[in-house]
Design a protein around this motif. Structure first.
Motif, PDB file in Angstrom:
ATOM      1  N   ILE A 231       0.848  -1.193   0.000  1.00  0.00           N
ATOM      2  CA  ILE A 231       0.000   0.000   0.000  1.00  0.00           C
ATOM      3  C   ILE A 231       0.888   1.249   0.000  1.00  0.00           C
ATOM      4  O   ILE A 231       1.825   1.369   0.789  1.00  0.00           O
ATOM      5  CB  ILE A 231      -0.938  -0.009   1.229  1.00  0.00           C
ATOM      6  CG1 ILE A 231      -1.838  -1.267   1.188  1.00  0.00           C
ATOM      7  CG2 ILE A 231      -1.766   1.262   1.304  1.00  0.00           C
ATOM      8  CD1 ILE A 231      -2.678  -1.423  -0.075  1.00  0.00           C
ATOM      9  N   SER A 232       0.584   2.175  -0.876  1.00  0.00           N
ATOM     10  CA  SER A 232       1.376   3.405  -1.015  1.00  0.00           C
ATOM     11  C   SER A 232       0.963   4.441   0.027  1.00  0.00           C
ATOM     12  O   SER A 232      -0.045   4.275   0.722  1.00  0.00           O
ATOM     13  CB  SER A 232       1.173   3.994  -2.411  1.00  0.00           C
ATOM     14  OG  SER A 232       1.627   3.098  -3.391  1.00  0.00           O
ATOM     15  N   GLY A 233       1.705   5.530   0.094  1.00  0.00           N
ATOM     16  CA  GLY A 233       1.337   6.648   0.956  1.00  0.00           C
ATOM     17  C   GLY A 233       0.030   7.264   0.463  1.00  0.00           C
ATOM     18  O   GLY A 233      -0.288   7.221  -0.720  1.00  0.00           O
ATOM     19  N   ALA A 234      -0.728   7.836   1.407  1.00  0.00           N
ATOM     20  CA  ALA A 234      -2.071   8.329   1.083  1.00  0.00           C
ATOM     21  C   ALA A 234      -2.004   9.635   0.292  1.00  0.00           C
ATOM     22  O   ALA A 234      -1.454  10.628   0.785  1.00  0.00           O
ATOM     23  CB  ALA A 234      -2.868   8.553   2.363  1.00  0.00           C
ATOM     24  N   LYS A 235      -2.622   9.630  -0.875  1.00  0.00           N
ATOM     25  CA  LYS A 235      -2.713  10.874  -1.666  1.00  0.00           C
ATOM     26  C   LYS A 235      -3.332  11.989  -0.832  1.00  0.00           C
ATOM     27  O   LYS A 235      -2.820  13.109  -0.790  1.00  0.00           O
ATOM     28  CB  LYS A 235      -3.588  10.623  -2.908  1.00  0.00           C
ATOM     29  CG  LYS A 235      -4.007  11.891  -3.614  1.00  0.00           C
ATOM     30  CD  LYS A 235      -4.877  11.634  -4.833  1.00  0.00           C
ATOM     31  CE  LYS A 235      -6.346  11.458  -4.572  1.00  0.00           C
ATOM     32  NZ  LYS A 235      -7.160  12.672  -4.445  1.00  0.00           N
ATOM     33  N   ASN A 236      -4.456  11.683  -0.168  1.00  0.00           N
ATOM     34  CA  ASN A 236      -5.202  12.750   0.499  1.00  0.00           C
ATOM     35  C   ASN A 236      -4.575  13.201   1.822  1.00  0.00           C
ATOM     36  O   ASN A 236      -5.073  14.127   2.461  1.00  0.00           O
ATOM     37  CB  ASN A 236      -6.658  12.329   0.698  1.00  0.00           C
ATOM     38  CG  ASN A 236      -7.400  12.300  -0.632  1.00  0.00           C
ATOM     39  OD1 ASN A 236      -6.871  12.780  -1.644  1.00  0.00           O
ATOM     40  ND2 ASN A 236      -8.598  11.748  -0.643  1.00  0.00           N
TER      41      ASN A 236
END
Ligand code: EPZ
Length: 430
Positions: free
Chosen positions: A18-23
């Motif tokens: 899971i990548s870092g959160a865009k928001n």
């Protein structure tokens, strides 16, 4: 324009990082405007929206550095980036830069707090509703700002000596207004109270970043935030939280395709309501040390009704993906969207797969069908686009998702992450 081609029918098995959160990354980047010292962010995702915000911040004079080697497609770690706003050279955020991404409007808070003035174009973004900025305007006025609308721009001025703390009661929970007013209040004179504040995990990530920068904030993670203004903020190093919407999206994709997938880095506490609903639908969910395990081995999906709500409720950013999942359930699921008035545009596209969905007002009624068939589809916003990918994973035959630039705004290496788990999916350059 690139397209995504999917041949449905394969199970998903393996691990998805899971990548870092865009928001979270976007408002954290904006927080760098509040100090002349470097703000270092770890785990920033490589996304078109991050790139676009880089352009906007550079226009204000922020120096941006990406550390280490440029990562290749095989790398899973997010980027480490440093944002240094030593001097703000321009307090105007022009239409050309702001109109494609709503979150860029949020620069108005820090600019006003630090430079005492800002001229920011009214925003654009996904076509999911009218998305006005009235809460921002009334909130900043409560902190003493004078605000005019001039030729499509919001022109804001702080009183002499800067913003003054005040009480802001948000008429409806708003993520963007909470971020913006919280940031503005950190440098105001006196105490600000934000009532009916958003408490999404991204708000907590930003609030904790501001505290690390020297801000005084209490009530983090609750509906009431209290911010005592300070004279200046300093630099800090902060991790971007894992993206709960990406986590939920891959959980739905795994539930749709069947199989056994570990969503590495995903946090159950950021996604409890959606995972509970998946559990009721017959999907096995388990928290493991490394993340969240999602399994559906041969069992059918049960239809489960959902009401969309601000955090800790079921997120609107997972509504389209959940609808795609419910098209293959047994029974009838009612999905009530309460946040945005126009967020059912994927319904017509899901119908191309043979889905049975009726919309009445804010409620979509999904009657499960025994089979979806691959189709040519196209979506008009980010989360709607990915719902079509989810449908394609379970459809018989070939699906072609057109106009995928929306996907690139918010999902890092989507097709590669799915392919590694066994999906037949590829990007077709156009
Ligand atoms: C944030 O948008 C997210 N964007 C959205 O994600 C998300 O869907 C939304 O929060 C709700 O969770 C980012 O974080 C970058 P709001 P935001 O202000 O802040 C109304 C995605 O796909 N409202 O919480 O713009 C508004 O119209 C995006 O990643 C006003 O009426 O949403 C909506 O009905 C899409 N006046 C409601 O409040 C205002 O001044 C909540 O919107 C402000 C908002």
């Amino acid at each position: 324009m690139d397209r995504i081609r999917i041949v449905g029918g394969n199970e998903l098995n393996g691990e998805i990082p899971i990548s870092g959160a865009k928001n979270a990354a976007l408002p954290l980047m904006i927080a760098s405007l509040l100090t002349d010292e470097p703000l270092v962010l770890n785990n920033v995702p490589r996304l078109a929206d991050v790139k676009q915000l880089e352009r906007i911040l550079e226009n204000h004079g922020v120096d941006i550095a990406v550390h280490g080697r440029r990562l290749t497609d095989d790398d899973e770690a997010g980027q480490q980036m440093t944002f240094t706003a030593q001097t703000i050279v321009d307090t105007c955020a022009p239409y050309e830069l702001v109109s494609t991404m709503r979150a860029s409007f949020w620069v108005i808070g820090p600019l006003l707090a630090r430079e005492h003035e800002a001229r920011v174009s009214l925003p654009g973004g996904c076509a999911i509703g009218t998305r006005p900025v009235d809460f921002f305007i009334s909130g900043l006025k409560q902190l003493g700002a004078e605000i005019d609308i001039d030729e499509g721009y919001v022109v804001a001025r702080a009183p002499k000596g800067g913003l003054i703390g005040g009480t802001v009661n948000l008429p409806k929970v708003s993520v963007g207004a909470t971020h913006t007013i919280m940031m503005a209040a950190t440098l105001a004179r006196g105490t600000t109270v934000i009532e009916n504040a958003a408490m999404e995990p991204e708000i907590t990530n930003v609030a904790e970043c501001l505290v690390a920068m020297g801000a005084k904030i209490t009530g983090i993670g609750t509906r009431t935030l209290t911010i005592e203004g300070v004279d200046r903020l300093h630099g800090a190093t902060v991790d971007v939280i894992p993206d709960r919407i990406e986590t939920g999206t891959f959980a739905m994709a795994s539930a749709m395709a069947g199989g056994n997938v570990l969503l590495r880095g995903g946090r159950v506490e950021h996604l409890q309501s959606a995972l509970d609903i998946l559990g009721q639908a017959g999907v096995d969910i388990a928290q493991e040390e490394g993340g969240i395990r999602v399994q559906r081995n041969g069992n059918g999906l049960q239809a489960v009704d959902v009401d969309i709500d601000p955090f800790p409720g079921f997120p609107t950013d997972l509504q389209a993906q959940y609808m795609a999942l419910m098209t293959r359930s047994t029974g009838v699921a009612n999905i009530r969207e309460t946040i945005f008035e126009n967020r059912f545009m994927h319904v017509a596209e899901l119908a191309r797969f043979g889905a049975d969905i009726r919309v009445e007002g804010q409620v979509a009624t999904v009657t499960g069908v025994p089979e979806l068939r691959g189709a040519q589809v196209m979506a008009t916003d980010l989360r709607a686009s990915v719902s079509l990918v989810i449908a394609g994973l379970a459809a018989t035959g070939e699906t072609m998702v057109n106009r995928i630039y929306h996907l690139d705004r918010g999902f890092e290496r989507l097709e590669e992450k799915l392919r590694r788990c066994g999906a037949e999916i590829e990007r077709v350059p156009g």
